[in-house]
Motif scaffolding. Sequence first.
Motif, PDB file in Angstrom:
ATOM      1  N   PHE A 174      60.983 -16.875 -15.936  1.00 41.57           N
ATOM      2  CA  PHE A 174      61.258 -17.149 -14.524  1.00 41.57           C
ATOM      3  C   PHE A 174      62.407 -16.610 -13.869  1.00 41.57           C
ATOM      4  CE2 PHE A 174      58.890 -20.654 -16.616  1.00 41.57           C
ATOM      5  CZ  PHE A 174      57.796 -20.736 -15.580  1.00 41.57           C
ATOM      6  N   ASP A 175      63.120 -15.550 -14.551  1.00 47.21           N
ATOM      7  CA  ASP A 175      64.084 -14.773 -13.751  1.00 47.21           C
ATOM      8  C   ASP A 175      63.334 -13.527 -13.166  1.00 47.21           C
ATOM      9  OD1 ASP A 175      66.130 -16.241 -14.188  1.00 47.21           O
ATOM     10  OD2 ASP A 175      66.708 -15.198 -15.991  1.00 47.21           O
ATOM     11  N   ARG A 176      61.986 -13.166 -13.826  1.00 45.08           N
ATOM     12  CA  ARG A 176      61.552 -12.141 -13.178  1.00 45.08           C
ATOM     13  C   ARG A 176      60.083 -12.358 -12.733  1.00 45.08           C
ATOM     14  NH1 ARG A 176      59.716  -8.361 -16.731  1.00 45.08           N
ATOM     15  NH2 ARG A 176      59.430  -9.789 -18.458  1.00 45.08           N
ATOM     16  N   SER A 177      59.337 -13.584 -13.184  1.00 47.75           N
ATOM     17  CA  SER A 177      58.051 -13.713 -12.696  1.00 47.75           C
ATOM     18  C   SER A 177      57.806 -15.246 -12.474  1.00 47.75           C
ATOM     19  CB  SER A 177      57.068 -12.981 -13.538  1.00 47.75           C
ATOM     20  OG  SER A 177      57.048 -13.650 -14.821  1.00 47.75           O
ATOM     21  N   ILE A 178      56.714 -15.433 -11.922  1.00 51.17           N
ATOM     22  CA  ILE A 178      56.557 -16.883 -11.361  1.00 51.17           C
ATOM     23  C   ILE A 178      54.876 -17.084 -11.453  1.00 51.17           C
ATOM     24  CG2 ILE A 178      56.226 -18.914  -9.773  1.00 51.17           C
ATOM     25  CD1 ILE A 178      59.110 -17.754  -9.015  1.00 51.17           C
ATOM     26  N   ARG A 237      50.215 -14.363 -10.005  1.00 54.58           N
ATOM     27  CA  ARG A 237      51.607 -14.434 -10.454  1.00 54.58           C
ATOM     28  C   ARG A 237      52.347 -13.327  -9.517  1.00 54.58           C
ATOM     29  NH1 ARG A 237      52.211 -13.098 -16.373  1.00 54.58           N
ATOM     30  NH2 ARG A 237      54.118 -13.525 -16.678  1.00 54.58           N
ATOM     31  N   VAL A 238      53.608 -13.563  -9.351  1.00 49.87           N
ATOM     32  CA  VAL A 238      54.365 -12.415  -8.677  1.00 49.87           C
ATOM     33  C   VAL A 238      55.533 -12.134  -9.657  1.00 49.87           C
ATOM     34  CG1 VAL A 238      53.956 -13.189  -6.292  1.00 49.87           C
ATOM     35  CG2 VAL A 238      55.730 -14.449  -7.469  1.00 49.87           C
ATOM     36  N   ASN A 239      55.916 -10.823  -9.753  1.00 51.28           N
ATOM     37  CA  ASN A 239      56.826 -10.291 -10.573  1.00 51.28           C
ATOM     38  C   ASN A 239      57.701  -9.542  -9.839  1.00 51.28           C
ATOM     39  OD1 ASN A 239      55.393 -10.956 -13.174  1.00 51.28           O
ATOM     40  ND2 ASN A 239      53.885  -9.455 -12.396  1.00 51.28           N
ATOM     41  N   LYS A 240      59.050  -9.771 -10.016  1.00 50.73           N
ATOM     42  CA  LYS A 240      60.281  -8.610  -9.632  1.00 50.73           C
ATOM     43  C   LYS A 240      59.891  -7.443 -10.184  1.00 50.73           C
ATOM     44  CE  LYS A 240      63.455 -12.759  -8.779  1.00 50.73           C
ATOM     45  NZ  LYS A 240      64.497 -13.226  -9.321  1.00 50.73           N
ATOM     46  N   ASP A 253      61.181  -5.466  -4.098  1.00 50.69           N
ATOM     47  CA  ASP A 253      59.726  -5.694  -3.949  1.00 50.69           C
ATOM     48  C   ASP A 253      59.270  -6.772  -5.165  1.00 50.69           C
ATOM     49  OD1 ASP A 253      59.593  -3.917  -2.084  1.00 50.69           O
ATOM     50  OD2 ASP A 253      58.620  -2.336  -2.820  1.00 50.69           O
ATOM     51  N   MET A 254      58.192  -7.245  -4.902  1.00 46.62           N
ATOM     52  CA  MET A 254      57.447  -8.029  -6.010  1.00 46.62           C
ATOM     53  C   MET A 254      56.093  -7.627  -5.965  1.00 46.62           C
ATOM     54  SD  MET A 254      58.943 -11.741  -5.566  1.00 46.62           S
ATOM     55  CE  MET A 254      58.973 -12.265  -7.188  1.00 46.62           C
ATOM     56  N   THR A 255      55.489  -7.458  -7.455  1.00 44.04           N
ATOM     57  CA  THR A 255      53.870  -7.289  -7.474  1.00 44.04           C
ATOM     58  C   THR A 255      53.320  -8.602  -7.646  1.00 44.04           C
ATOM     59  OG1 THR A 255      54.181  -7.056  -9.766  1.00 44.04           O
ATOM     60  CG2 THR A 255      54.284  -5.176  -8.611  1.00 44.04           C
ATOM     61  N   CYS A 256      52.042  -8.895  -7.295  1.00 41.28           N
ATOM     62  CA  CYS A 256      51.527  -9.695  -7.528  1.00 41.28           C
ATOM     63  C   CYS A 256      49.960  -9.507  -7.896  1.00 41.28           C
ATOM     64  CB  CYS A 256      51.311 -10.589  -5.972  1.00 41.28           C
ATOM     65  SG  CYS A 256      50.249  -9.667  -4.753  1.00 41.28           S
ATOM     66  N   ALA A 257      49.399 -10.606  -8.487  1.00 41.24           N
ATOM     67  CA  ALA A 257      48.180 -10.324  -8.912  1.00 41.24           C
ATOM     68  C   ALA A 257      47.543 -11.830  -8.963  1.00 41.24           C
ATOM     69  CB  ALA A 257      47.913  -9.904 -10.343  1.00 41.24           C
ATOM     70  N   LEU A 258      46.331 -11.946  -8.620  1.00 42.01           N
ATOM     71  CA  LEU A 258      45.410 -13.042  -8.897  1.00 42.01           C
ATOM     72  C   LEU A 258      44.020 -13.082  -9.393  1.00 42.01           C
ATOM     73  CD1 LEU A 258      43.586 -14.071  -6.348  1.00 42.01           C
ATOM     74  CD2 LEU A 258      45.538 -14.293  -4.984  1.00 42.01           C
ATOM     75  N   GLN A 259      43.554 -14.115  -9.929  1.00 38.00           N
ATOM     76  CA  GLN A 259      42.337 -14.177 -10.251  1.00 38.00           C
ATOM     77  C   GLN A 259      41.483 -15.634 -10.135  1.00 38.00           C
ATOM     78  OE1 GLN A 259      41.544 -12.201 -14.033  1.00 38.00           O
ATOM     79  NE2 GLN A 259      39.942 -11.286 -13.133  1.00 38.00           N
ATOM     80  N   VAL A 260      40.405 -15.594  -9.711  1.00 35.98           N
ATOM     81  CA  VAL A 260      39.480 -16.842  -9.745  1.00 35.98           C
ATOM     82  C   VAL A 260      38.341 -16.744 -10.365  1.00 35.98           C
ATOM     83  CG1 VAL A 260      38.394 -18.608  -7.964  1.00 35.98           C
ATOM     84  CG2 VAL A 260      40.449 -17.064  -7.265  1.00 35.98           C
ATOM     85  N   LEU A 261      38.038 -17.760 -10.987  1.00 39.77           N
ATOM     86  CA  LEU A 261      36.807 -17.712 -11.955  1.00 39.77           C
ATOM     87  C   LEU A 261      35.447 -17.543 -10.920  1.00 39.77           C
ATOM     88  CD1 LEU A 261      36.868 -20.639 -14.384  1.00 39.77           C
ATOM     89  CD2 LEU A 261      36.896 -18.177 -14.908  1.00 39.77           C
ATOM     90  N   PRO A 262      34.407 -16.735 -11.064  1.00 44.22           N
ATOM     91  CA  PRO A 262      33.590 -16.281 -10.102  1.00 44.22           C
ATOM     92  C   PRO A 262      32.842 -17.589  -9.667  1.00 44.22           C
ATOM     93  CG  PRO A 262      33.489 -14.885 -12.077  1.00 44.22           C
ATOM     94  CD  PRO A 262      34.510 -15.833 -12.498  1.00 44.22           C
TER      95      PRO A 262
END
Length: 154
Positions: A43-47, A66-69, A75-84
Motif C-alpha cells: 500500500f506504499d506503492r500500489s492500491i 490497480r494503481v501503482n506509484k 506518475d502512477m500506472t493503472c490497469a483494470l479488467q472486467v470479466l467479459p
Amino acid sequence: EKLSKFYQQATWSRGCDTTSPVSTGTSSEVDRDHLVKTCFADFDRSIVLVVEGEVNGEKAIIAAGRVNKVHMSEDMTCALQVLPQFAKKGLGKLLAQDLIAVATAEGAAKVRANIHSSNTAALNFVKSLKFNISKTSDPELVQASLELKGKAKL
C-alpha cells in the motif's frame, strides 16, 4: 476452493495488458505466480480495488483495478479488467473513475497505462475517459496518459 473454481470458469480477456491471467497449459487454472503478482499489494506503492458480484450463483470478483506509484516519478500506472460477461455495462468506467480518484488523492501528476495497439476496445475506452494516446518504443504498445489536477505529494 470457491476462488479456484471461479478462476477455472472465468474467461479473462488476453492481450490487453501484461498481467492478464494465463493458463499454465496443463489445466484451466490461473497460474499461481500470476495471482501472487496480481493480488499482492504494497500500500506504499500500489492500491487495488475490486468489484464483487455474482457468477453462477456464487459471490465472485467480477472486476479489479490497480494503481501503482512509479519509482522516482510523480506518475502512477493503472490497469483494470472486467470479466467479459460484465463488460459494456458501465462497470469499467466506474472502476476507472475510482482509480483516477485514488491516484489524484495520492497526489499523482499523471496516470498512464500501456495498451496493445490492436486493442481498439481498450483504446476507445481510455479515449472516452480523456486519456491521450502516444506511441512507445514497442510498435505493439501505445501509452495512454491522463494529466491530473493538483500538485503531486508522492
